[in-house]
Design a protein around this motif. Structure first.
Motif, mmCIF file in Angstrom:
data_model
loop_
_atom_site.group_PDB
_atom_site.id
_atom_site.type_symbol
_atom_site.label_atom_id
_atom_site.label_comp_id
_atom_site.label_asym_id
_atom_site.label_seq_id
_atom_site.Cartn_x
_atom_site.Cartn_y
_atom_site.Cartn_z
ATOM 1 N N MET A 1 0.842 -1.169 0.000
ATOM 2 C CA MET A 1 0.000 0.000 0.000
ATOM 3 C C MET A 1 0.889 1.235 0.000
ATOM 4 N N SER A 2 0.639 2.130 -0.910
ATOM 5 C CA SER A 2 1.491 3.314 -1.030
ATOM 6 C C SER A 2 0.774 4.586 -0.618
ATOM 7 N N VAL A 3 -0.412 4.470 -0.020
ATOM 8 C CA VAL A 3 -1.207 5.642 0.324
ATOM 9 C C VAL A 3 -0.452 6.620 1.219
ATOM 10 N N TYR A 4 0.450 6.138 2.026
ATOM 11 C CA TYR A 4 1.157 7.005 2.964
ATOM 12 C C TYR A 4 2.174 7.919 2.298
ATOM 13 N N VAL A 5 2.368 7.837 0.992
ATOM 14 C CA VAL A 5 3.335 8.714 0.334
ATOM 15 C C VAL A 5 2.713 10.021 -0.137
ATOM 16 N N SER A 6 1.406 10.173 0.008
ATOM 17 C CA SER A 6 0.752 11.404 -0.412
ATOM 18 C C SER A 6 1.181 12.572 0.466
ATOM 19 N N ASN A 7 1.261 13.748 -0.122
ATOM 20 C CA ASN A 7 1.631 14.956 0.625
ATOM 21 C C ASN A 7 0.571 15.353 1.640
ATOM 22 N N TYR A 8 -0.654 14.918 1.431
ATOM 23 C CA TYR A 8 -1.763 15.336 2.286
ATOM 24 C C TYR A 8 -2.156 14.288 3.318
ATOM 25 N N ILE A 9 -1.446 13.181 3.374
ATOM 26 C CA ILE A 9 -1.809 12.080 4.266
ATOM 27 C C ILE A 9 -0.668 11.796 5.236
ATOM 28 N N ARG A 10 -1.031 11.690 6.501
ATOM 29 C CA ARG A 10 -0.065 11.429 7.560
ATOM 30 C C ARG A 10 -0.172 9.970 7.988
ATOM 31 N N ALA A 38 -5.073 -2.973 5.993
ATOM 32 C CA ALA A 38 -4.142 -4.101 6.062
ATOM 33 C C ALA A 38 -3.530 -4.224 4.673
ATOM 34 N N LYS A 39 -2.245 -4.431 4.610
ATOM 35 C CA LYS A 39 -1.554 -4.466 3.305
ATOM 36 C C LYS A 39 -2.045 -5.584 2.402
ATOM 37 N N TRP A 40 -2.548 -6.665 2.970
ATOM 38 C CA TRP A 40 -3.015 -7.807 2.180
ATOM 39 C C TRP A 40 -4.458 -7.634 1.690
ATOM 40 N N CYS A 41 -5.148 -6.608 2.153
ATOM 41 C CA CYS A 41 -6.577 -6.417 1.874
ATOM 42 C C CYS A 41 -6.811 -5.833 0.478
ATOM 43 N N VAL A 42 -7.469 -6.599 -0.367
ATOM 44 C CA VAL A 42 -7.755 -6.155 -1.733
ATOM 45 C C VAL A 42 -8.689 -4.944 -1.730
ATOM 46 N N HIS A 43 -9.674 -4.927 -0.838
ATOM 47 C CA HIS A 43 -10.596 -3.792 -0.765
ATOM 48 C C HIS A 43 -9.859 -2.516 -0.363
ATOM 49 N N CYS A 44 -8.861 -2.653 0.525
ATOM 50 C CA CYS A 44 -8.051 -1.500 0.916
ATOM 51 C C CYS A 44 -7.253 -0.980 -0.276
ATOM 52 N N MET A 45 -6.689 -1.887 -1.029
ATOM 53 C CA MET A 45 -5.922 -1.490 -2.220
ATOM 54 C C MET A 45 -6.820 -0.761 -3.213
ATOM 55 N N ASN A 46 -8.051 -1.246 -3.378
ATOM 56 C CA ASN A 46 -8.998 -0.609 -4.293
ATOM 57 C C ASN A 46 -9.443 0.762 -3.786
ATOM 58 N N PHE A 47 -9.509 0.941 -2.481
ATOM 59 C CA PHE A 47 -9.960 2.193 -1.883
ATOM 60 C C PHE A 47 -8.850 3.236 -1.779
ATOM 61 N N CYS A 64 -6.072 13.973 7.114
ATOM 62 C CA CYS A 64 -6.264 12.602 6.646
ATOM 63 C C CYS A 64 -5.048 11.788 7.051
ATOM 64 N N CYS A 65 -5.312 10.620 7.635
ATOM 65 C CA CYS A 65 -4.237 9.789 8.164
ATOM 66 C C CYS A 65 -4.487 8.326 7.823
ATOM 67 N N VAL A 66 -3.421 7.550 7.845
ATOM 68 C CA VAL A 66 -3.530 6.102 7.649
ATOM 69 C C VAL A 66 -2.878 5.390 8.828
ATOM 70 N N PHE A 67 -3.386 4.181 9.108
ATOM 71 C CA PHE A 67 -2.831 3.372 10.183
ATOM 72 C C PHE A 67 -2.874 1.917 9.752
ATOM 73 N N ASP A 68 -1.712 1.268 9.739
ATOM 74 C CA ASP A 68 -1.603 -0.136 9.351
ATOM 75 C C ASP A 68 -2.053 -1.008 10.516
ATOM 76 N N LYS A 69 -3.320 -1.363 10.524
ATOM 77 C CA LYS A 69 -3.894 -2.122 11.627
ATOM 78 C C LYS A 69 -3.381 -3.556 11.651
ATOM 79 N N ASP A 70 -2.983 -4.076 10.528
ATOM 80 C CA ASP A 70 -2.420 -5.425 10.484
ATOM 81 C C ASP A 70 -1.056 -5.460 11.180
ATOM 82 N N LEU A 71 -0.275 -4.431 10.993
ATOM 83 C CA LEU A 71 1.042 -4.339 11.609
ATOM 84 C C LEU A 71 0.947 -4.057 13.111
#
Length: 92
Positions: A1-10, A38-47, A64-71
């Motif tokens: 998951m690469s969502v955390y690389v956005s300038n607007y997401i912490r 979760a990095k393995w979640c297909v729905h997360c990847m799609n979202f 806007c923030c992300v949190f790796d709940k699987d980790l």
């Protein structure tokens, strides 16, 4: 998951969550919209792109923030499924 690389997401860590009150986040400023994934979640990847687009559109008083709940399964609020989006209001 690469969502955390956005300038607007912490990216959040376990240190942001209060162990006694997991529905509270240690932060200053406005409200926080958190994408629990979760990095393995297909729905997360799609979202992922939708969340990135959303981060560009939300008012400046919402972070806007992300949190790796699987980790970090034992940290933060209980999550029943992925993806989960929660809004944390700033109570200060």
């Amino acid at each position: 998951m690469s969502v955390y690389v956005s300038n607007y997401i912490r990216t959040l860590t376990p240190l942001h969550f209060n162990k006694e009150q997991p529905r509270k986040i240690a932060h200053k400023g406005g409200d926080m919209l958190v994408f629990f994934f979760a990095k393995w979640c297909v729905h997360c990847m799609n979202f992922e792109q939708t969340f990135i687009d959303l981060s560009n559109e939300v008012p400046s008083n919402i972070s806007c923030c992300v949190f790796d709940k699987d980790l970090f399964r034992s940290h933060g609020p209980r999550v029943e499924g992925y993806p989960t989006i929660m809004l944390f209001k700033n109570d200060t």
